[in-house]
Enzyme design. Structure first.
Site, PDB file in Angstrom:
ATOM      1  N   SER A  92      50.675  67.411  59.708  1.00  0.00           N
ATOM      2  CA  SER A  92      50.351  66.919  60.807  1.00  0.00           C
ATOM      3  C   SER A  92      50.965  65.649  61.077  1.00  0.00           C
ATOM      4  CB  SER A  92      48.698  66.662  60.880  1.00  0.00           C
ATOM      5  OG  SER A  92      48.366  66.013  59.604  1.00  0.00           O
ATOM      6  N   LYS A 128      54.871  65.861  73.142  1.00  0.00           N
ATOM      7  CA  LYS A 128      53.931  66.489  72.328  1.00  0.00           C
ATOM      8  C   LYS A 128      53.199  67.619  72.853  1.00  0.00           C
ATOM      9  CE  LYS A 128      50.614  65.811  68.308  1.00  0.00           C
ATOM     10  NZ  LYS A 128      49.576  66.791  68.534  1.00  0.00           N
ATOM     11  N   GLU A 186      56.307  74.951  68.646  1.00  0.00           N
ATOM     12  CA  GLU A 186      55.015  75.051  69.378  1.00  0.00           C
ATOM     13  C   GLU A 186      55.142  76.312  70.173  1.00  0.00           C
ATOM     14  OE1 GLU A 186      53.207  72.732  68.162  1.00  0.00           O
ATOM     15  OE2 GLU A 186      51.361  72.633  69.438  1.00  0.00           O
TER      16      GLU A 186
HETATM   17  S1  IVH Z   1      56.733  67.439  64.845  1.00  0.00           S
HETATM   18  C1  IVH Z   1      56.415  67.210  60.225  1.00  0.00           C
HETATM   19  N1  IVH Z   1      57.078  67.724  67.305  1.00  0.00           N
HETATM   20  O1  IVH Z   1      51.790  68.302  66.799  1.00  0.00           O
HETATM   21  C2  IVH Z   1      55.905  66.965  61.585  1.00  0.00           C
HETATM   22  N2  IVH Z   1      54.902  68.434  66.342  1.00  0.00           N
HETATM   23  O2  IVH Z   1      50.123  66.393  65.142  1.00  0.00           O
HETATM   24  C3  IVH Z   1      56.189  68.260  62.319  1.00  0.00           C
HETATM   25  N3  IVH Z   1      53.458  69.176  68.011  1.00  0.00           N
HETATM   26  O3  IVH Z   1      51.105  70.570  64.151  1.00  0.00           O
HETATM   27  C4  IVH Z   1      55.621  68.342  63.679  1.00  0.00           C
HETATM   28  N4  IVH Z   1      54.760  69.230  69.662  1.00  0.00           N
HETATM   29  O4  IVH Z   1      51.838  71.615  66.243  1.00  0.00           O
HETATM   30  C5  IVH Z   1      56.371  67.873  66.208  1.00  0.00           C
HETATM   31  N5  IVH Z   1      57.383  67.612  69.642  1.00  0.00           N
HETATM   32  C6  IVH Z   1      56.716  67.902  68.410  1.00  0.00           C
HETATM   33  C7  IVH Z   1      55.458  68.433  68.721  1.00  0.00           C
HETATM   34  C8  IVH Z   1      54.647  68.678  67.562  1.00  0.00           C
HETATM   35  C9  IVH Z   1      53.657  69.206  69.260  1.00  0.00           C
HETATM   36  C10 IVH Z   1      52.261  69.248  67.187  1.00  0.00           C
HETATM   37  C11 IVH Z   1      52.472  70.048  65.947  1.00  0.00           C
HETATM   38  C12 IVH Z   1      51.821  69.505  64.847  1.00  0.00           C
HETATM   39  C13 IVH Z   1      51.010  68.669  65.488  1.00  0.00           C
HETATM   40  C14 IVH Z   1      50.997  67.396  64.819  1.00  0.00           C
END
Ligand code: IVH
Length: 700
Positions: A92, A128, A186
């Site tokens: 996360s 995000k 995602e």
């Molecule tokens: S990077 C090691 N990039 O947010 C980190 N996550 O809070 C990998 N998410 O479980 C995640 N948009 O489902 C990343 N542009 C984005 C994202 C993203 C949504 C979600 C993802 C993750 C959660 C973490």
């Protein structure tokens, strides 16, 4: 802080601690219920925990946890997927809530890497996405497996479902991909696709989804791949893991490769070199948020250089090299025009603020919840006031405070039900505490409750009648042809008796859809025990308890006889002990069943309903085992199995597992340390055996 501290009184620290506690509690309860099939708590307790969690999150949106139970939408609704262990954990992200937090993030990186003050830290910034994460394993460029996040270590294998998405290539395009790589990203649904899906669902009489994220999760996690295929799901690739060979030097280069390999990548991703640039991107994305076709809830910053990412590594469950800069909850001010009362299925009266419509974060809001009369008193709000409201994520908008006193008279919660006129009271619980909610005492006499109960009766987890959803129930009820659940099965006759034209002539129903509806209703004249019981909508008797009763009694008639006997005999009676002795059933559920049975109008309804439908016997797990049909109690320490395993095993062999010893107990399995239960069993002449003897009996 006691568990009973009202949400309104929690300090932020207390709220954070409470959210942590609830996340753990709910996760444990889910695991016990869905994986172990051995509920830890009653439905009512479970619902209360979820509601409290949601209420705290609504008050402190910034404290919402990454592992929030409210994000686990029907997480365990289906247990038909195989487990899929991730080659590297799905992590996360830490959250940043202010520009300052974003600055601190960069400073931490600088310190960790020992960078000079002037050395730029290049970061990528991208939206995000508010969806669900998915990990795709490619071997030699071919999609081998798709897995949901699950608990981060182990998810669900949804490969067949994932293959139906246009955005997920079955074979990687271009070249330069490592032999093995997990592409992560995602799955989401666009706002227009979500709206169209809900329109279709509603028209078909099915339940609608609360928001695009729930719709995406619910659509991907379908056991029937054809359903997933029919849903407009999309995918953005933004991360990777377990690559067999390096393929890029920077985050931006990696994402460019994803695009070349055939993935959709977010067009708003930008590479920045200074905090000022970074924050400008944040503001730009925030400004475009409302007009984007999909939901986002922040901006993710990632260190661009992969060698730096490597050195930075992880702290507990999140990378040190990335952070999510969350958007603040959206607020607006408007006039509160009136306070209306909504009456729920169990009669609870909820005050709802009717607002002068106002746009909050791109959505027009005209209602907000006021929770209960104590909350209204705390806010000091009354019609005519100008109020500040907040909308965070998908939660119901809330009234935060009064901005300007409109000079009206203080608002009083009615003490009678606005729909049926019955008294509305605040119940006193066992501990002598007053319920925050006021409830209508009208029961089925109250049309509002009647409609809500009907909706519950036909809902997915109860009778699940295709073509009969909330909208249709409302209509039939208004026309006076569906007063109680029994009328569902008498719909055609009731329509004729009311002198109304046949259904196929009603607006919105053709001959085909009328026939489909009647067929769907007829198909439900045989209904599984647990669905039927859950459908009755008795307080404290939800899905879990219904399942437990069904497993214990197998047939409706003996179960209901026990309820009748308990209602007559009261708490000291043997029937009461028998019902509440079932593992996982509390006295609240038994009390509620008895209260229900004692009401003549409920008895009449049930009789009428049972003249229309047949409650199917619960399938006995195994009939040829030596313990099938026997009531077994485990006590003391078990040495060869955990208590939960032992119970699961016994149930699988057709035994009924009870929590306490009574005259109905057939076998008591007593391990070392067995105390009062063993004594009671001996007094009652119940057969007792050791764990080894039990294993011998069931065949090892
Ligand atoms: S990077 C090691 N990039 O947010 C980190 N996550 O809070 C990998 N998410 O479980 C995640 N948009 O489902 C990343 N542009 C984005 C994202 C993203 C949504 C979600 C993802 C993750 C959660 C973490």
């Amino acid at each position: 802080m006691s568990e009973a501290t009202p949400v309104e009184e929690l300090t932020p620290d207390q709220a954070a601690a409470e959210l942590e506690r609830l996340a753990q509690l709910i996760a444990d309860a889910d695991a016990a219920y869905y994986q172990e099939d051995a509920p830890l708590m009653s439905d009512a307790e479970y619902d209360a925990a979820r509601l409290r969690n949601a209420a705290i999150e609504a008050r402190f949106p910034e404290l919402k946890r990454e592992d929030s139970p409210s994000d686990r939408v029907g997480a365990a609704a289906q247990d038909g997927f195989a487990k899929a262990a991730h080659a590297a954990p799905m992590l996360s992200l830490e959250n940043a809530f202010s520009d300052e937090d974003a600055g601190d993030f960069i400073e931490r990186i600088r310190r960790f890497l020992g960078l000079g003050e002037d050395e730029p830290v290049a970061l990528t910034a991208e939206p995000k996405i508010d969806g669900l994460s998915l990990s795709l394993t490619y071997e030699k460029g071919k999609l081998k497996r798709a897995a949901t996040r699950g608990n981060g270590e182990v998810g669900e294998d949804v490969t067949a479902n994932a293959r139906t998405l246009d955005d997920i290539p079955d074979k990687l395009a271009g070249k330069g991909w490592p032999d093995v790589i997990e592409i992560r990203g995602e799955v989401y649904m666009t706002k227009p696709d979500f709206a169209a899906l809900n329109t279709r669902e509603e028209a078909a009489g099915r339940k609608t989804f609360a928001n695009p994220r729930n719709a995406a999760a619910g659509s991907l996690r379908q056991l029937d791949v054809e359903i997933t295929k029919s849903r407009p799901l999309r995918f953005f690739a933004y991360a990777w893991a377990a690559e067999s060979a390096p393929f890029a030097a920077t985050q931006s280069e990696a994402v460019e490769k994803f695009a070349a390999w055939g993935f959709q990548t977010n067009p708003m991703m930008v590479r920045t070199e200074t905090l000022e640039e970074l924050l400008a991107v944040y503001r730009d994305i925030e400004a475009r948020r409302a007009s984007l076709p999909y939901d986002i809830d922040g901006v993710v910053y990632k260190v661009d250089r992969l060698d730096w990412q490597q050195r930075l590594g992880f702290v507990s469950r999140a990378p040190r090299w990335a952070i999510a800069h969350k958007f603040p909850a959206e607020k607006a001010t408007t006039t509160l025009e009136a306070i209306d009362i909504q009456v729920g299925r169990t009669g609870s009266l909820t005050p709802v603020a009717r607002l002068q419509p106002v746009t909050v974060g791109g959505v027009v809001v005209s209602n907000a919840t006021l929770h209960n009369e104590d909350e209204i008193a705390r806010l000091g709000v009354k019609p005519g006031d100008v109020v500040e409201i907040q909308r965070a994520g998908d939660v119901i908008p809330q009234v935060l405070r009064v901005v300007t006193d409109g000079g009206g008279t203080p608002w009083q919660m009615p003490h009678t039900c606005p729909v049926c006129g019955s008294d509305a009271v605040r119940e006193i619980d066992d501990k002598g505490e007053e319920d925050v909610r006021r409830r209508c005492t009208g029961g089925l006499v109250c049309p509002a409750q009647a409609v809500e109960r009907l909706k519950h009766f036909v809902s997915r987890k109860a009778l699940d009648i295709d073509g009969l959803g909330a909208k249709q129930v409302q209509l039939f009820h208004e026309k006076g042809v569906m007063k109680g659940p029994q009328d569902i099965f008498r719909l055609q006759t009731n329509i004729a008796a009311a002198g109304l034209p046949p259904l196929e002539e009603w607006e919105g129903f053709g001959a085909a859809s009328a026939k489909k509806l009647f067929d769907a209703i007829d198909a439900r004249r045989k209904v599984p025990f647990a669905r039927f019981l859950n459908g009755l909508g008795i307080r404290h008797v939800g899905q879990t308890s219904s399942q437990l009763f069904a497993r214990q009694y197998l047939q409706w008639a003996p179960f209901w006889s026990a309820v009748v006997a308990a209602a007559e005999g009261g708490e000291g009676s043997e029937a009461w002990a028998e019902l509440s002795g079932i593992d996982g059933i509390g006295s609240a559920a038994v009390g509620a069943l008895c209260d229900f049975e004692r009401e003549a109008h409920n008895r009449d309804m049930l009789e009428a309903l049972l003249s229309e439908v047949t409650v199917e016997d619960e399938a006995r797990a195994s009939t040829d085992s030596p313990v099938a049909g026997k009531t077994v109690v485990f006590t003391g320490t078990l040495e060869r199995m955990t208590r939960d395993e032992a119970k699961a095993r016994a149930s699988a062999l057709g035994a009924k597992v009870a929590g306490s010893v009574s005259a109905k107990t057939d076998i008591l399995v007593a391990g070392p340390g067995a105390g009062s239960k063993l004594k009671k069993a001996q007094d009652l002449g119940v057969q007792t055996m050791t764990e080894d003897e039990w294993f011998e009996l069931i065949g090892g």
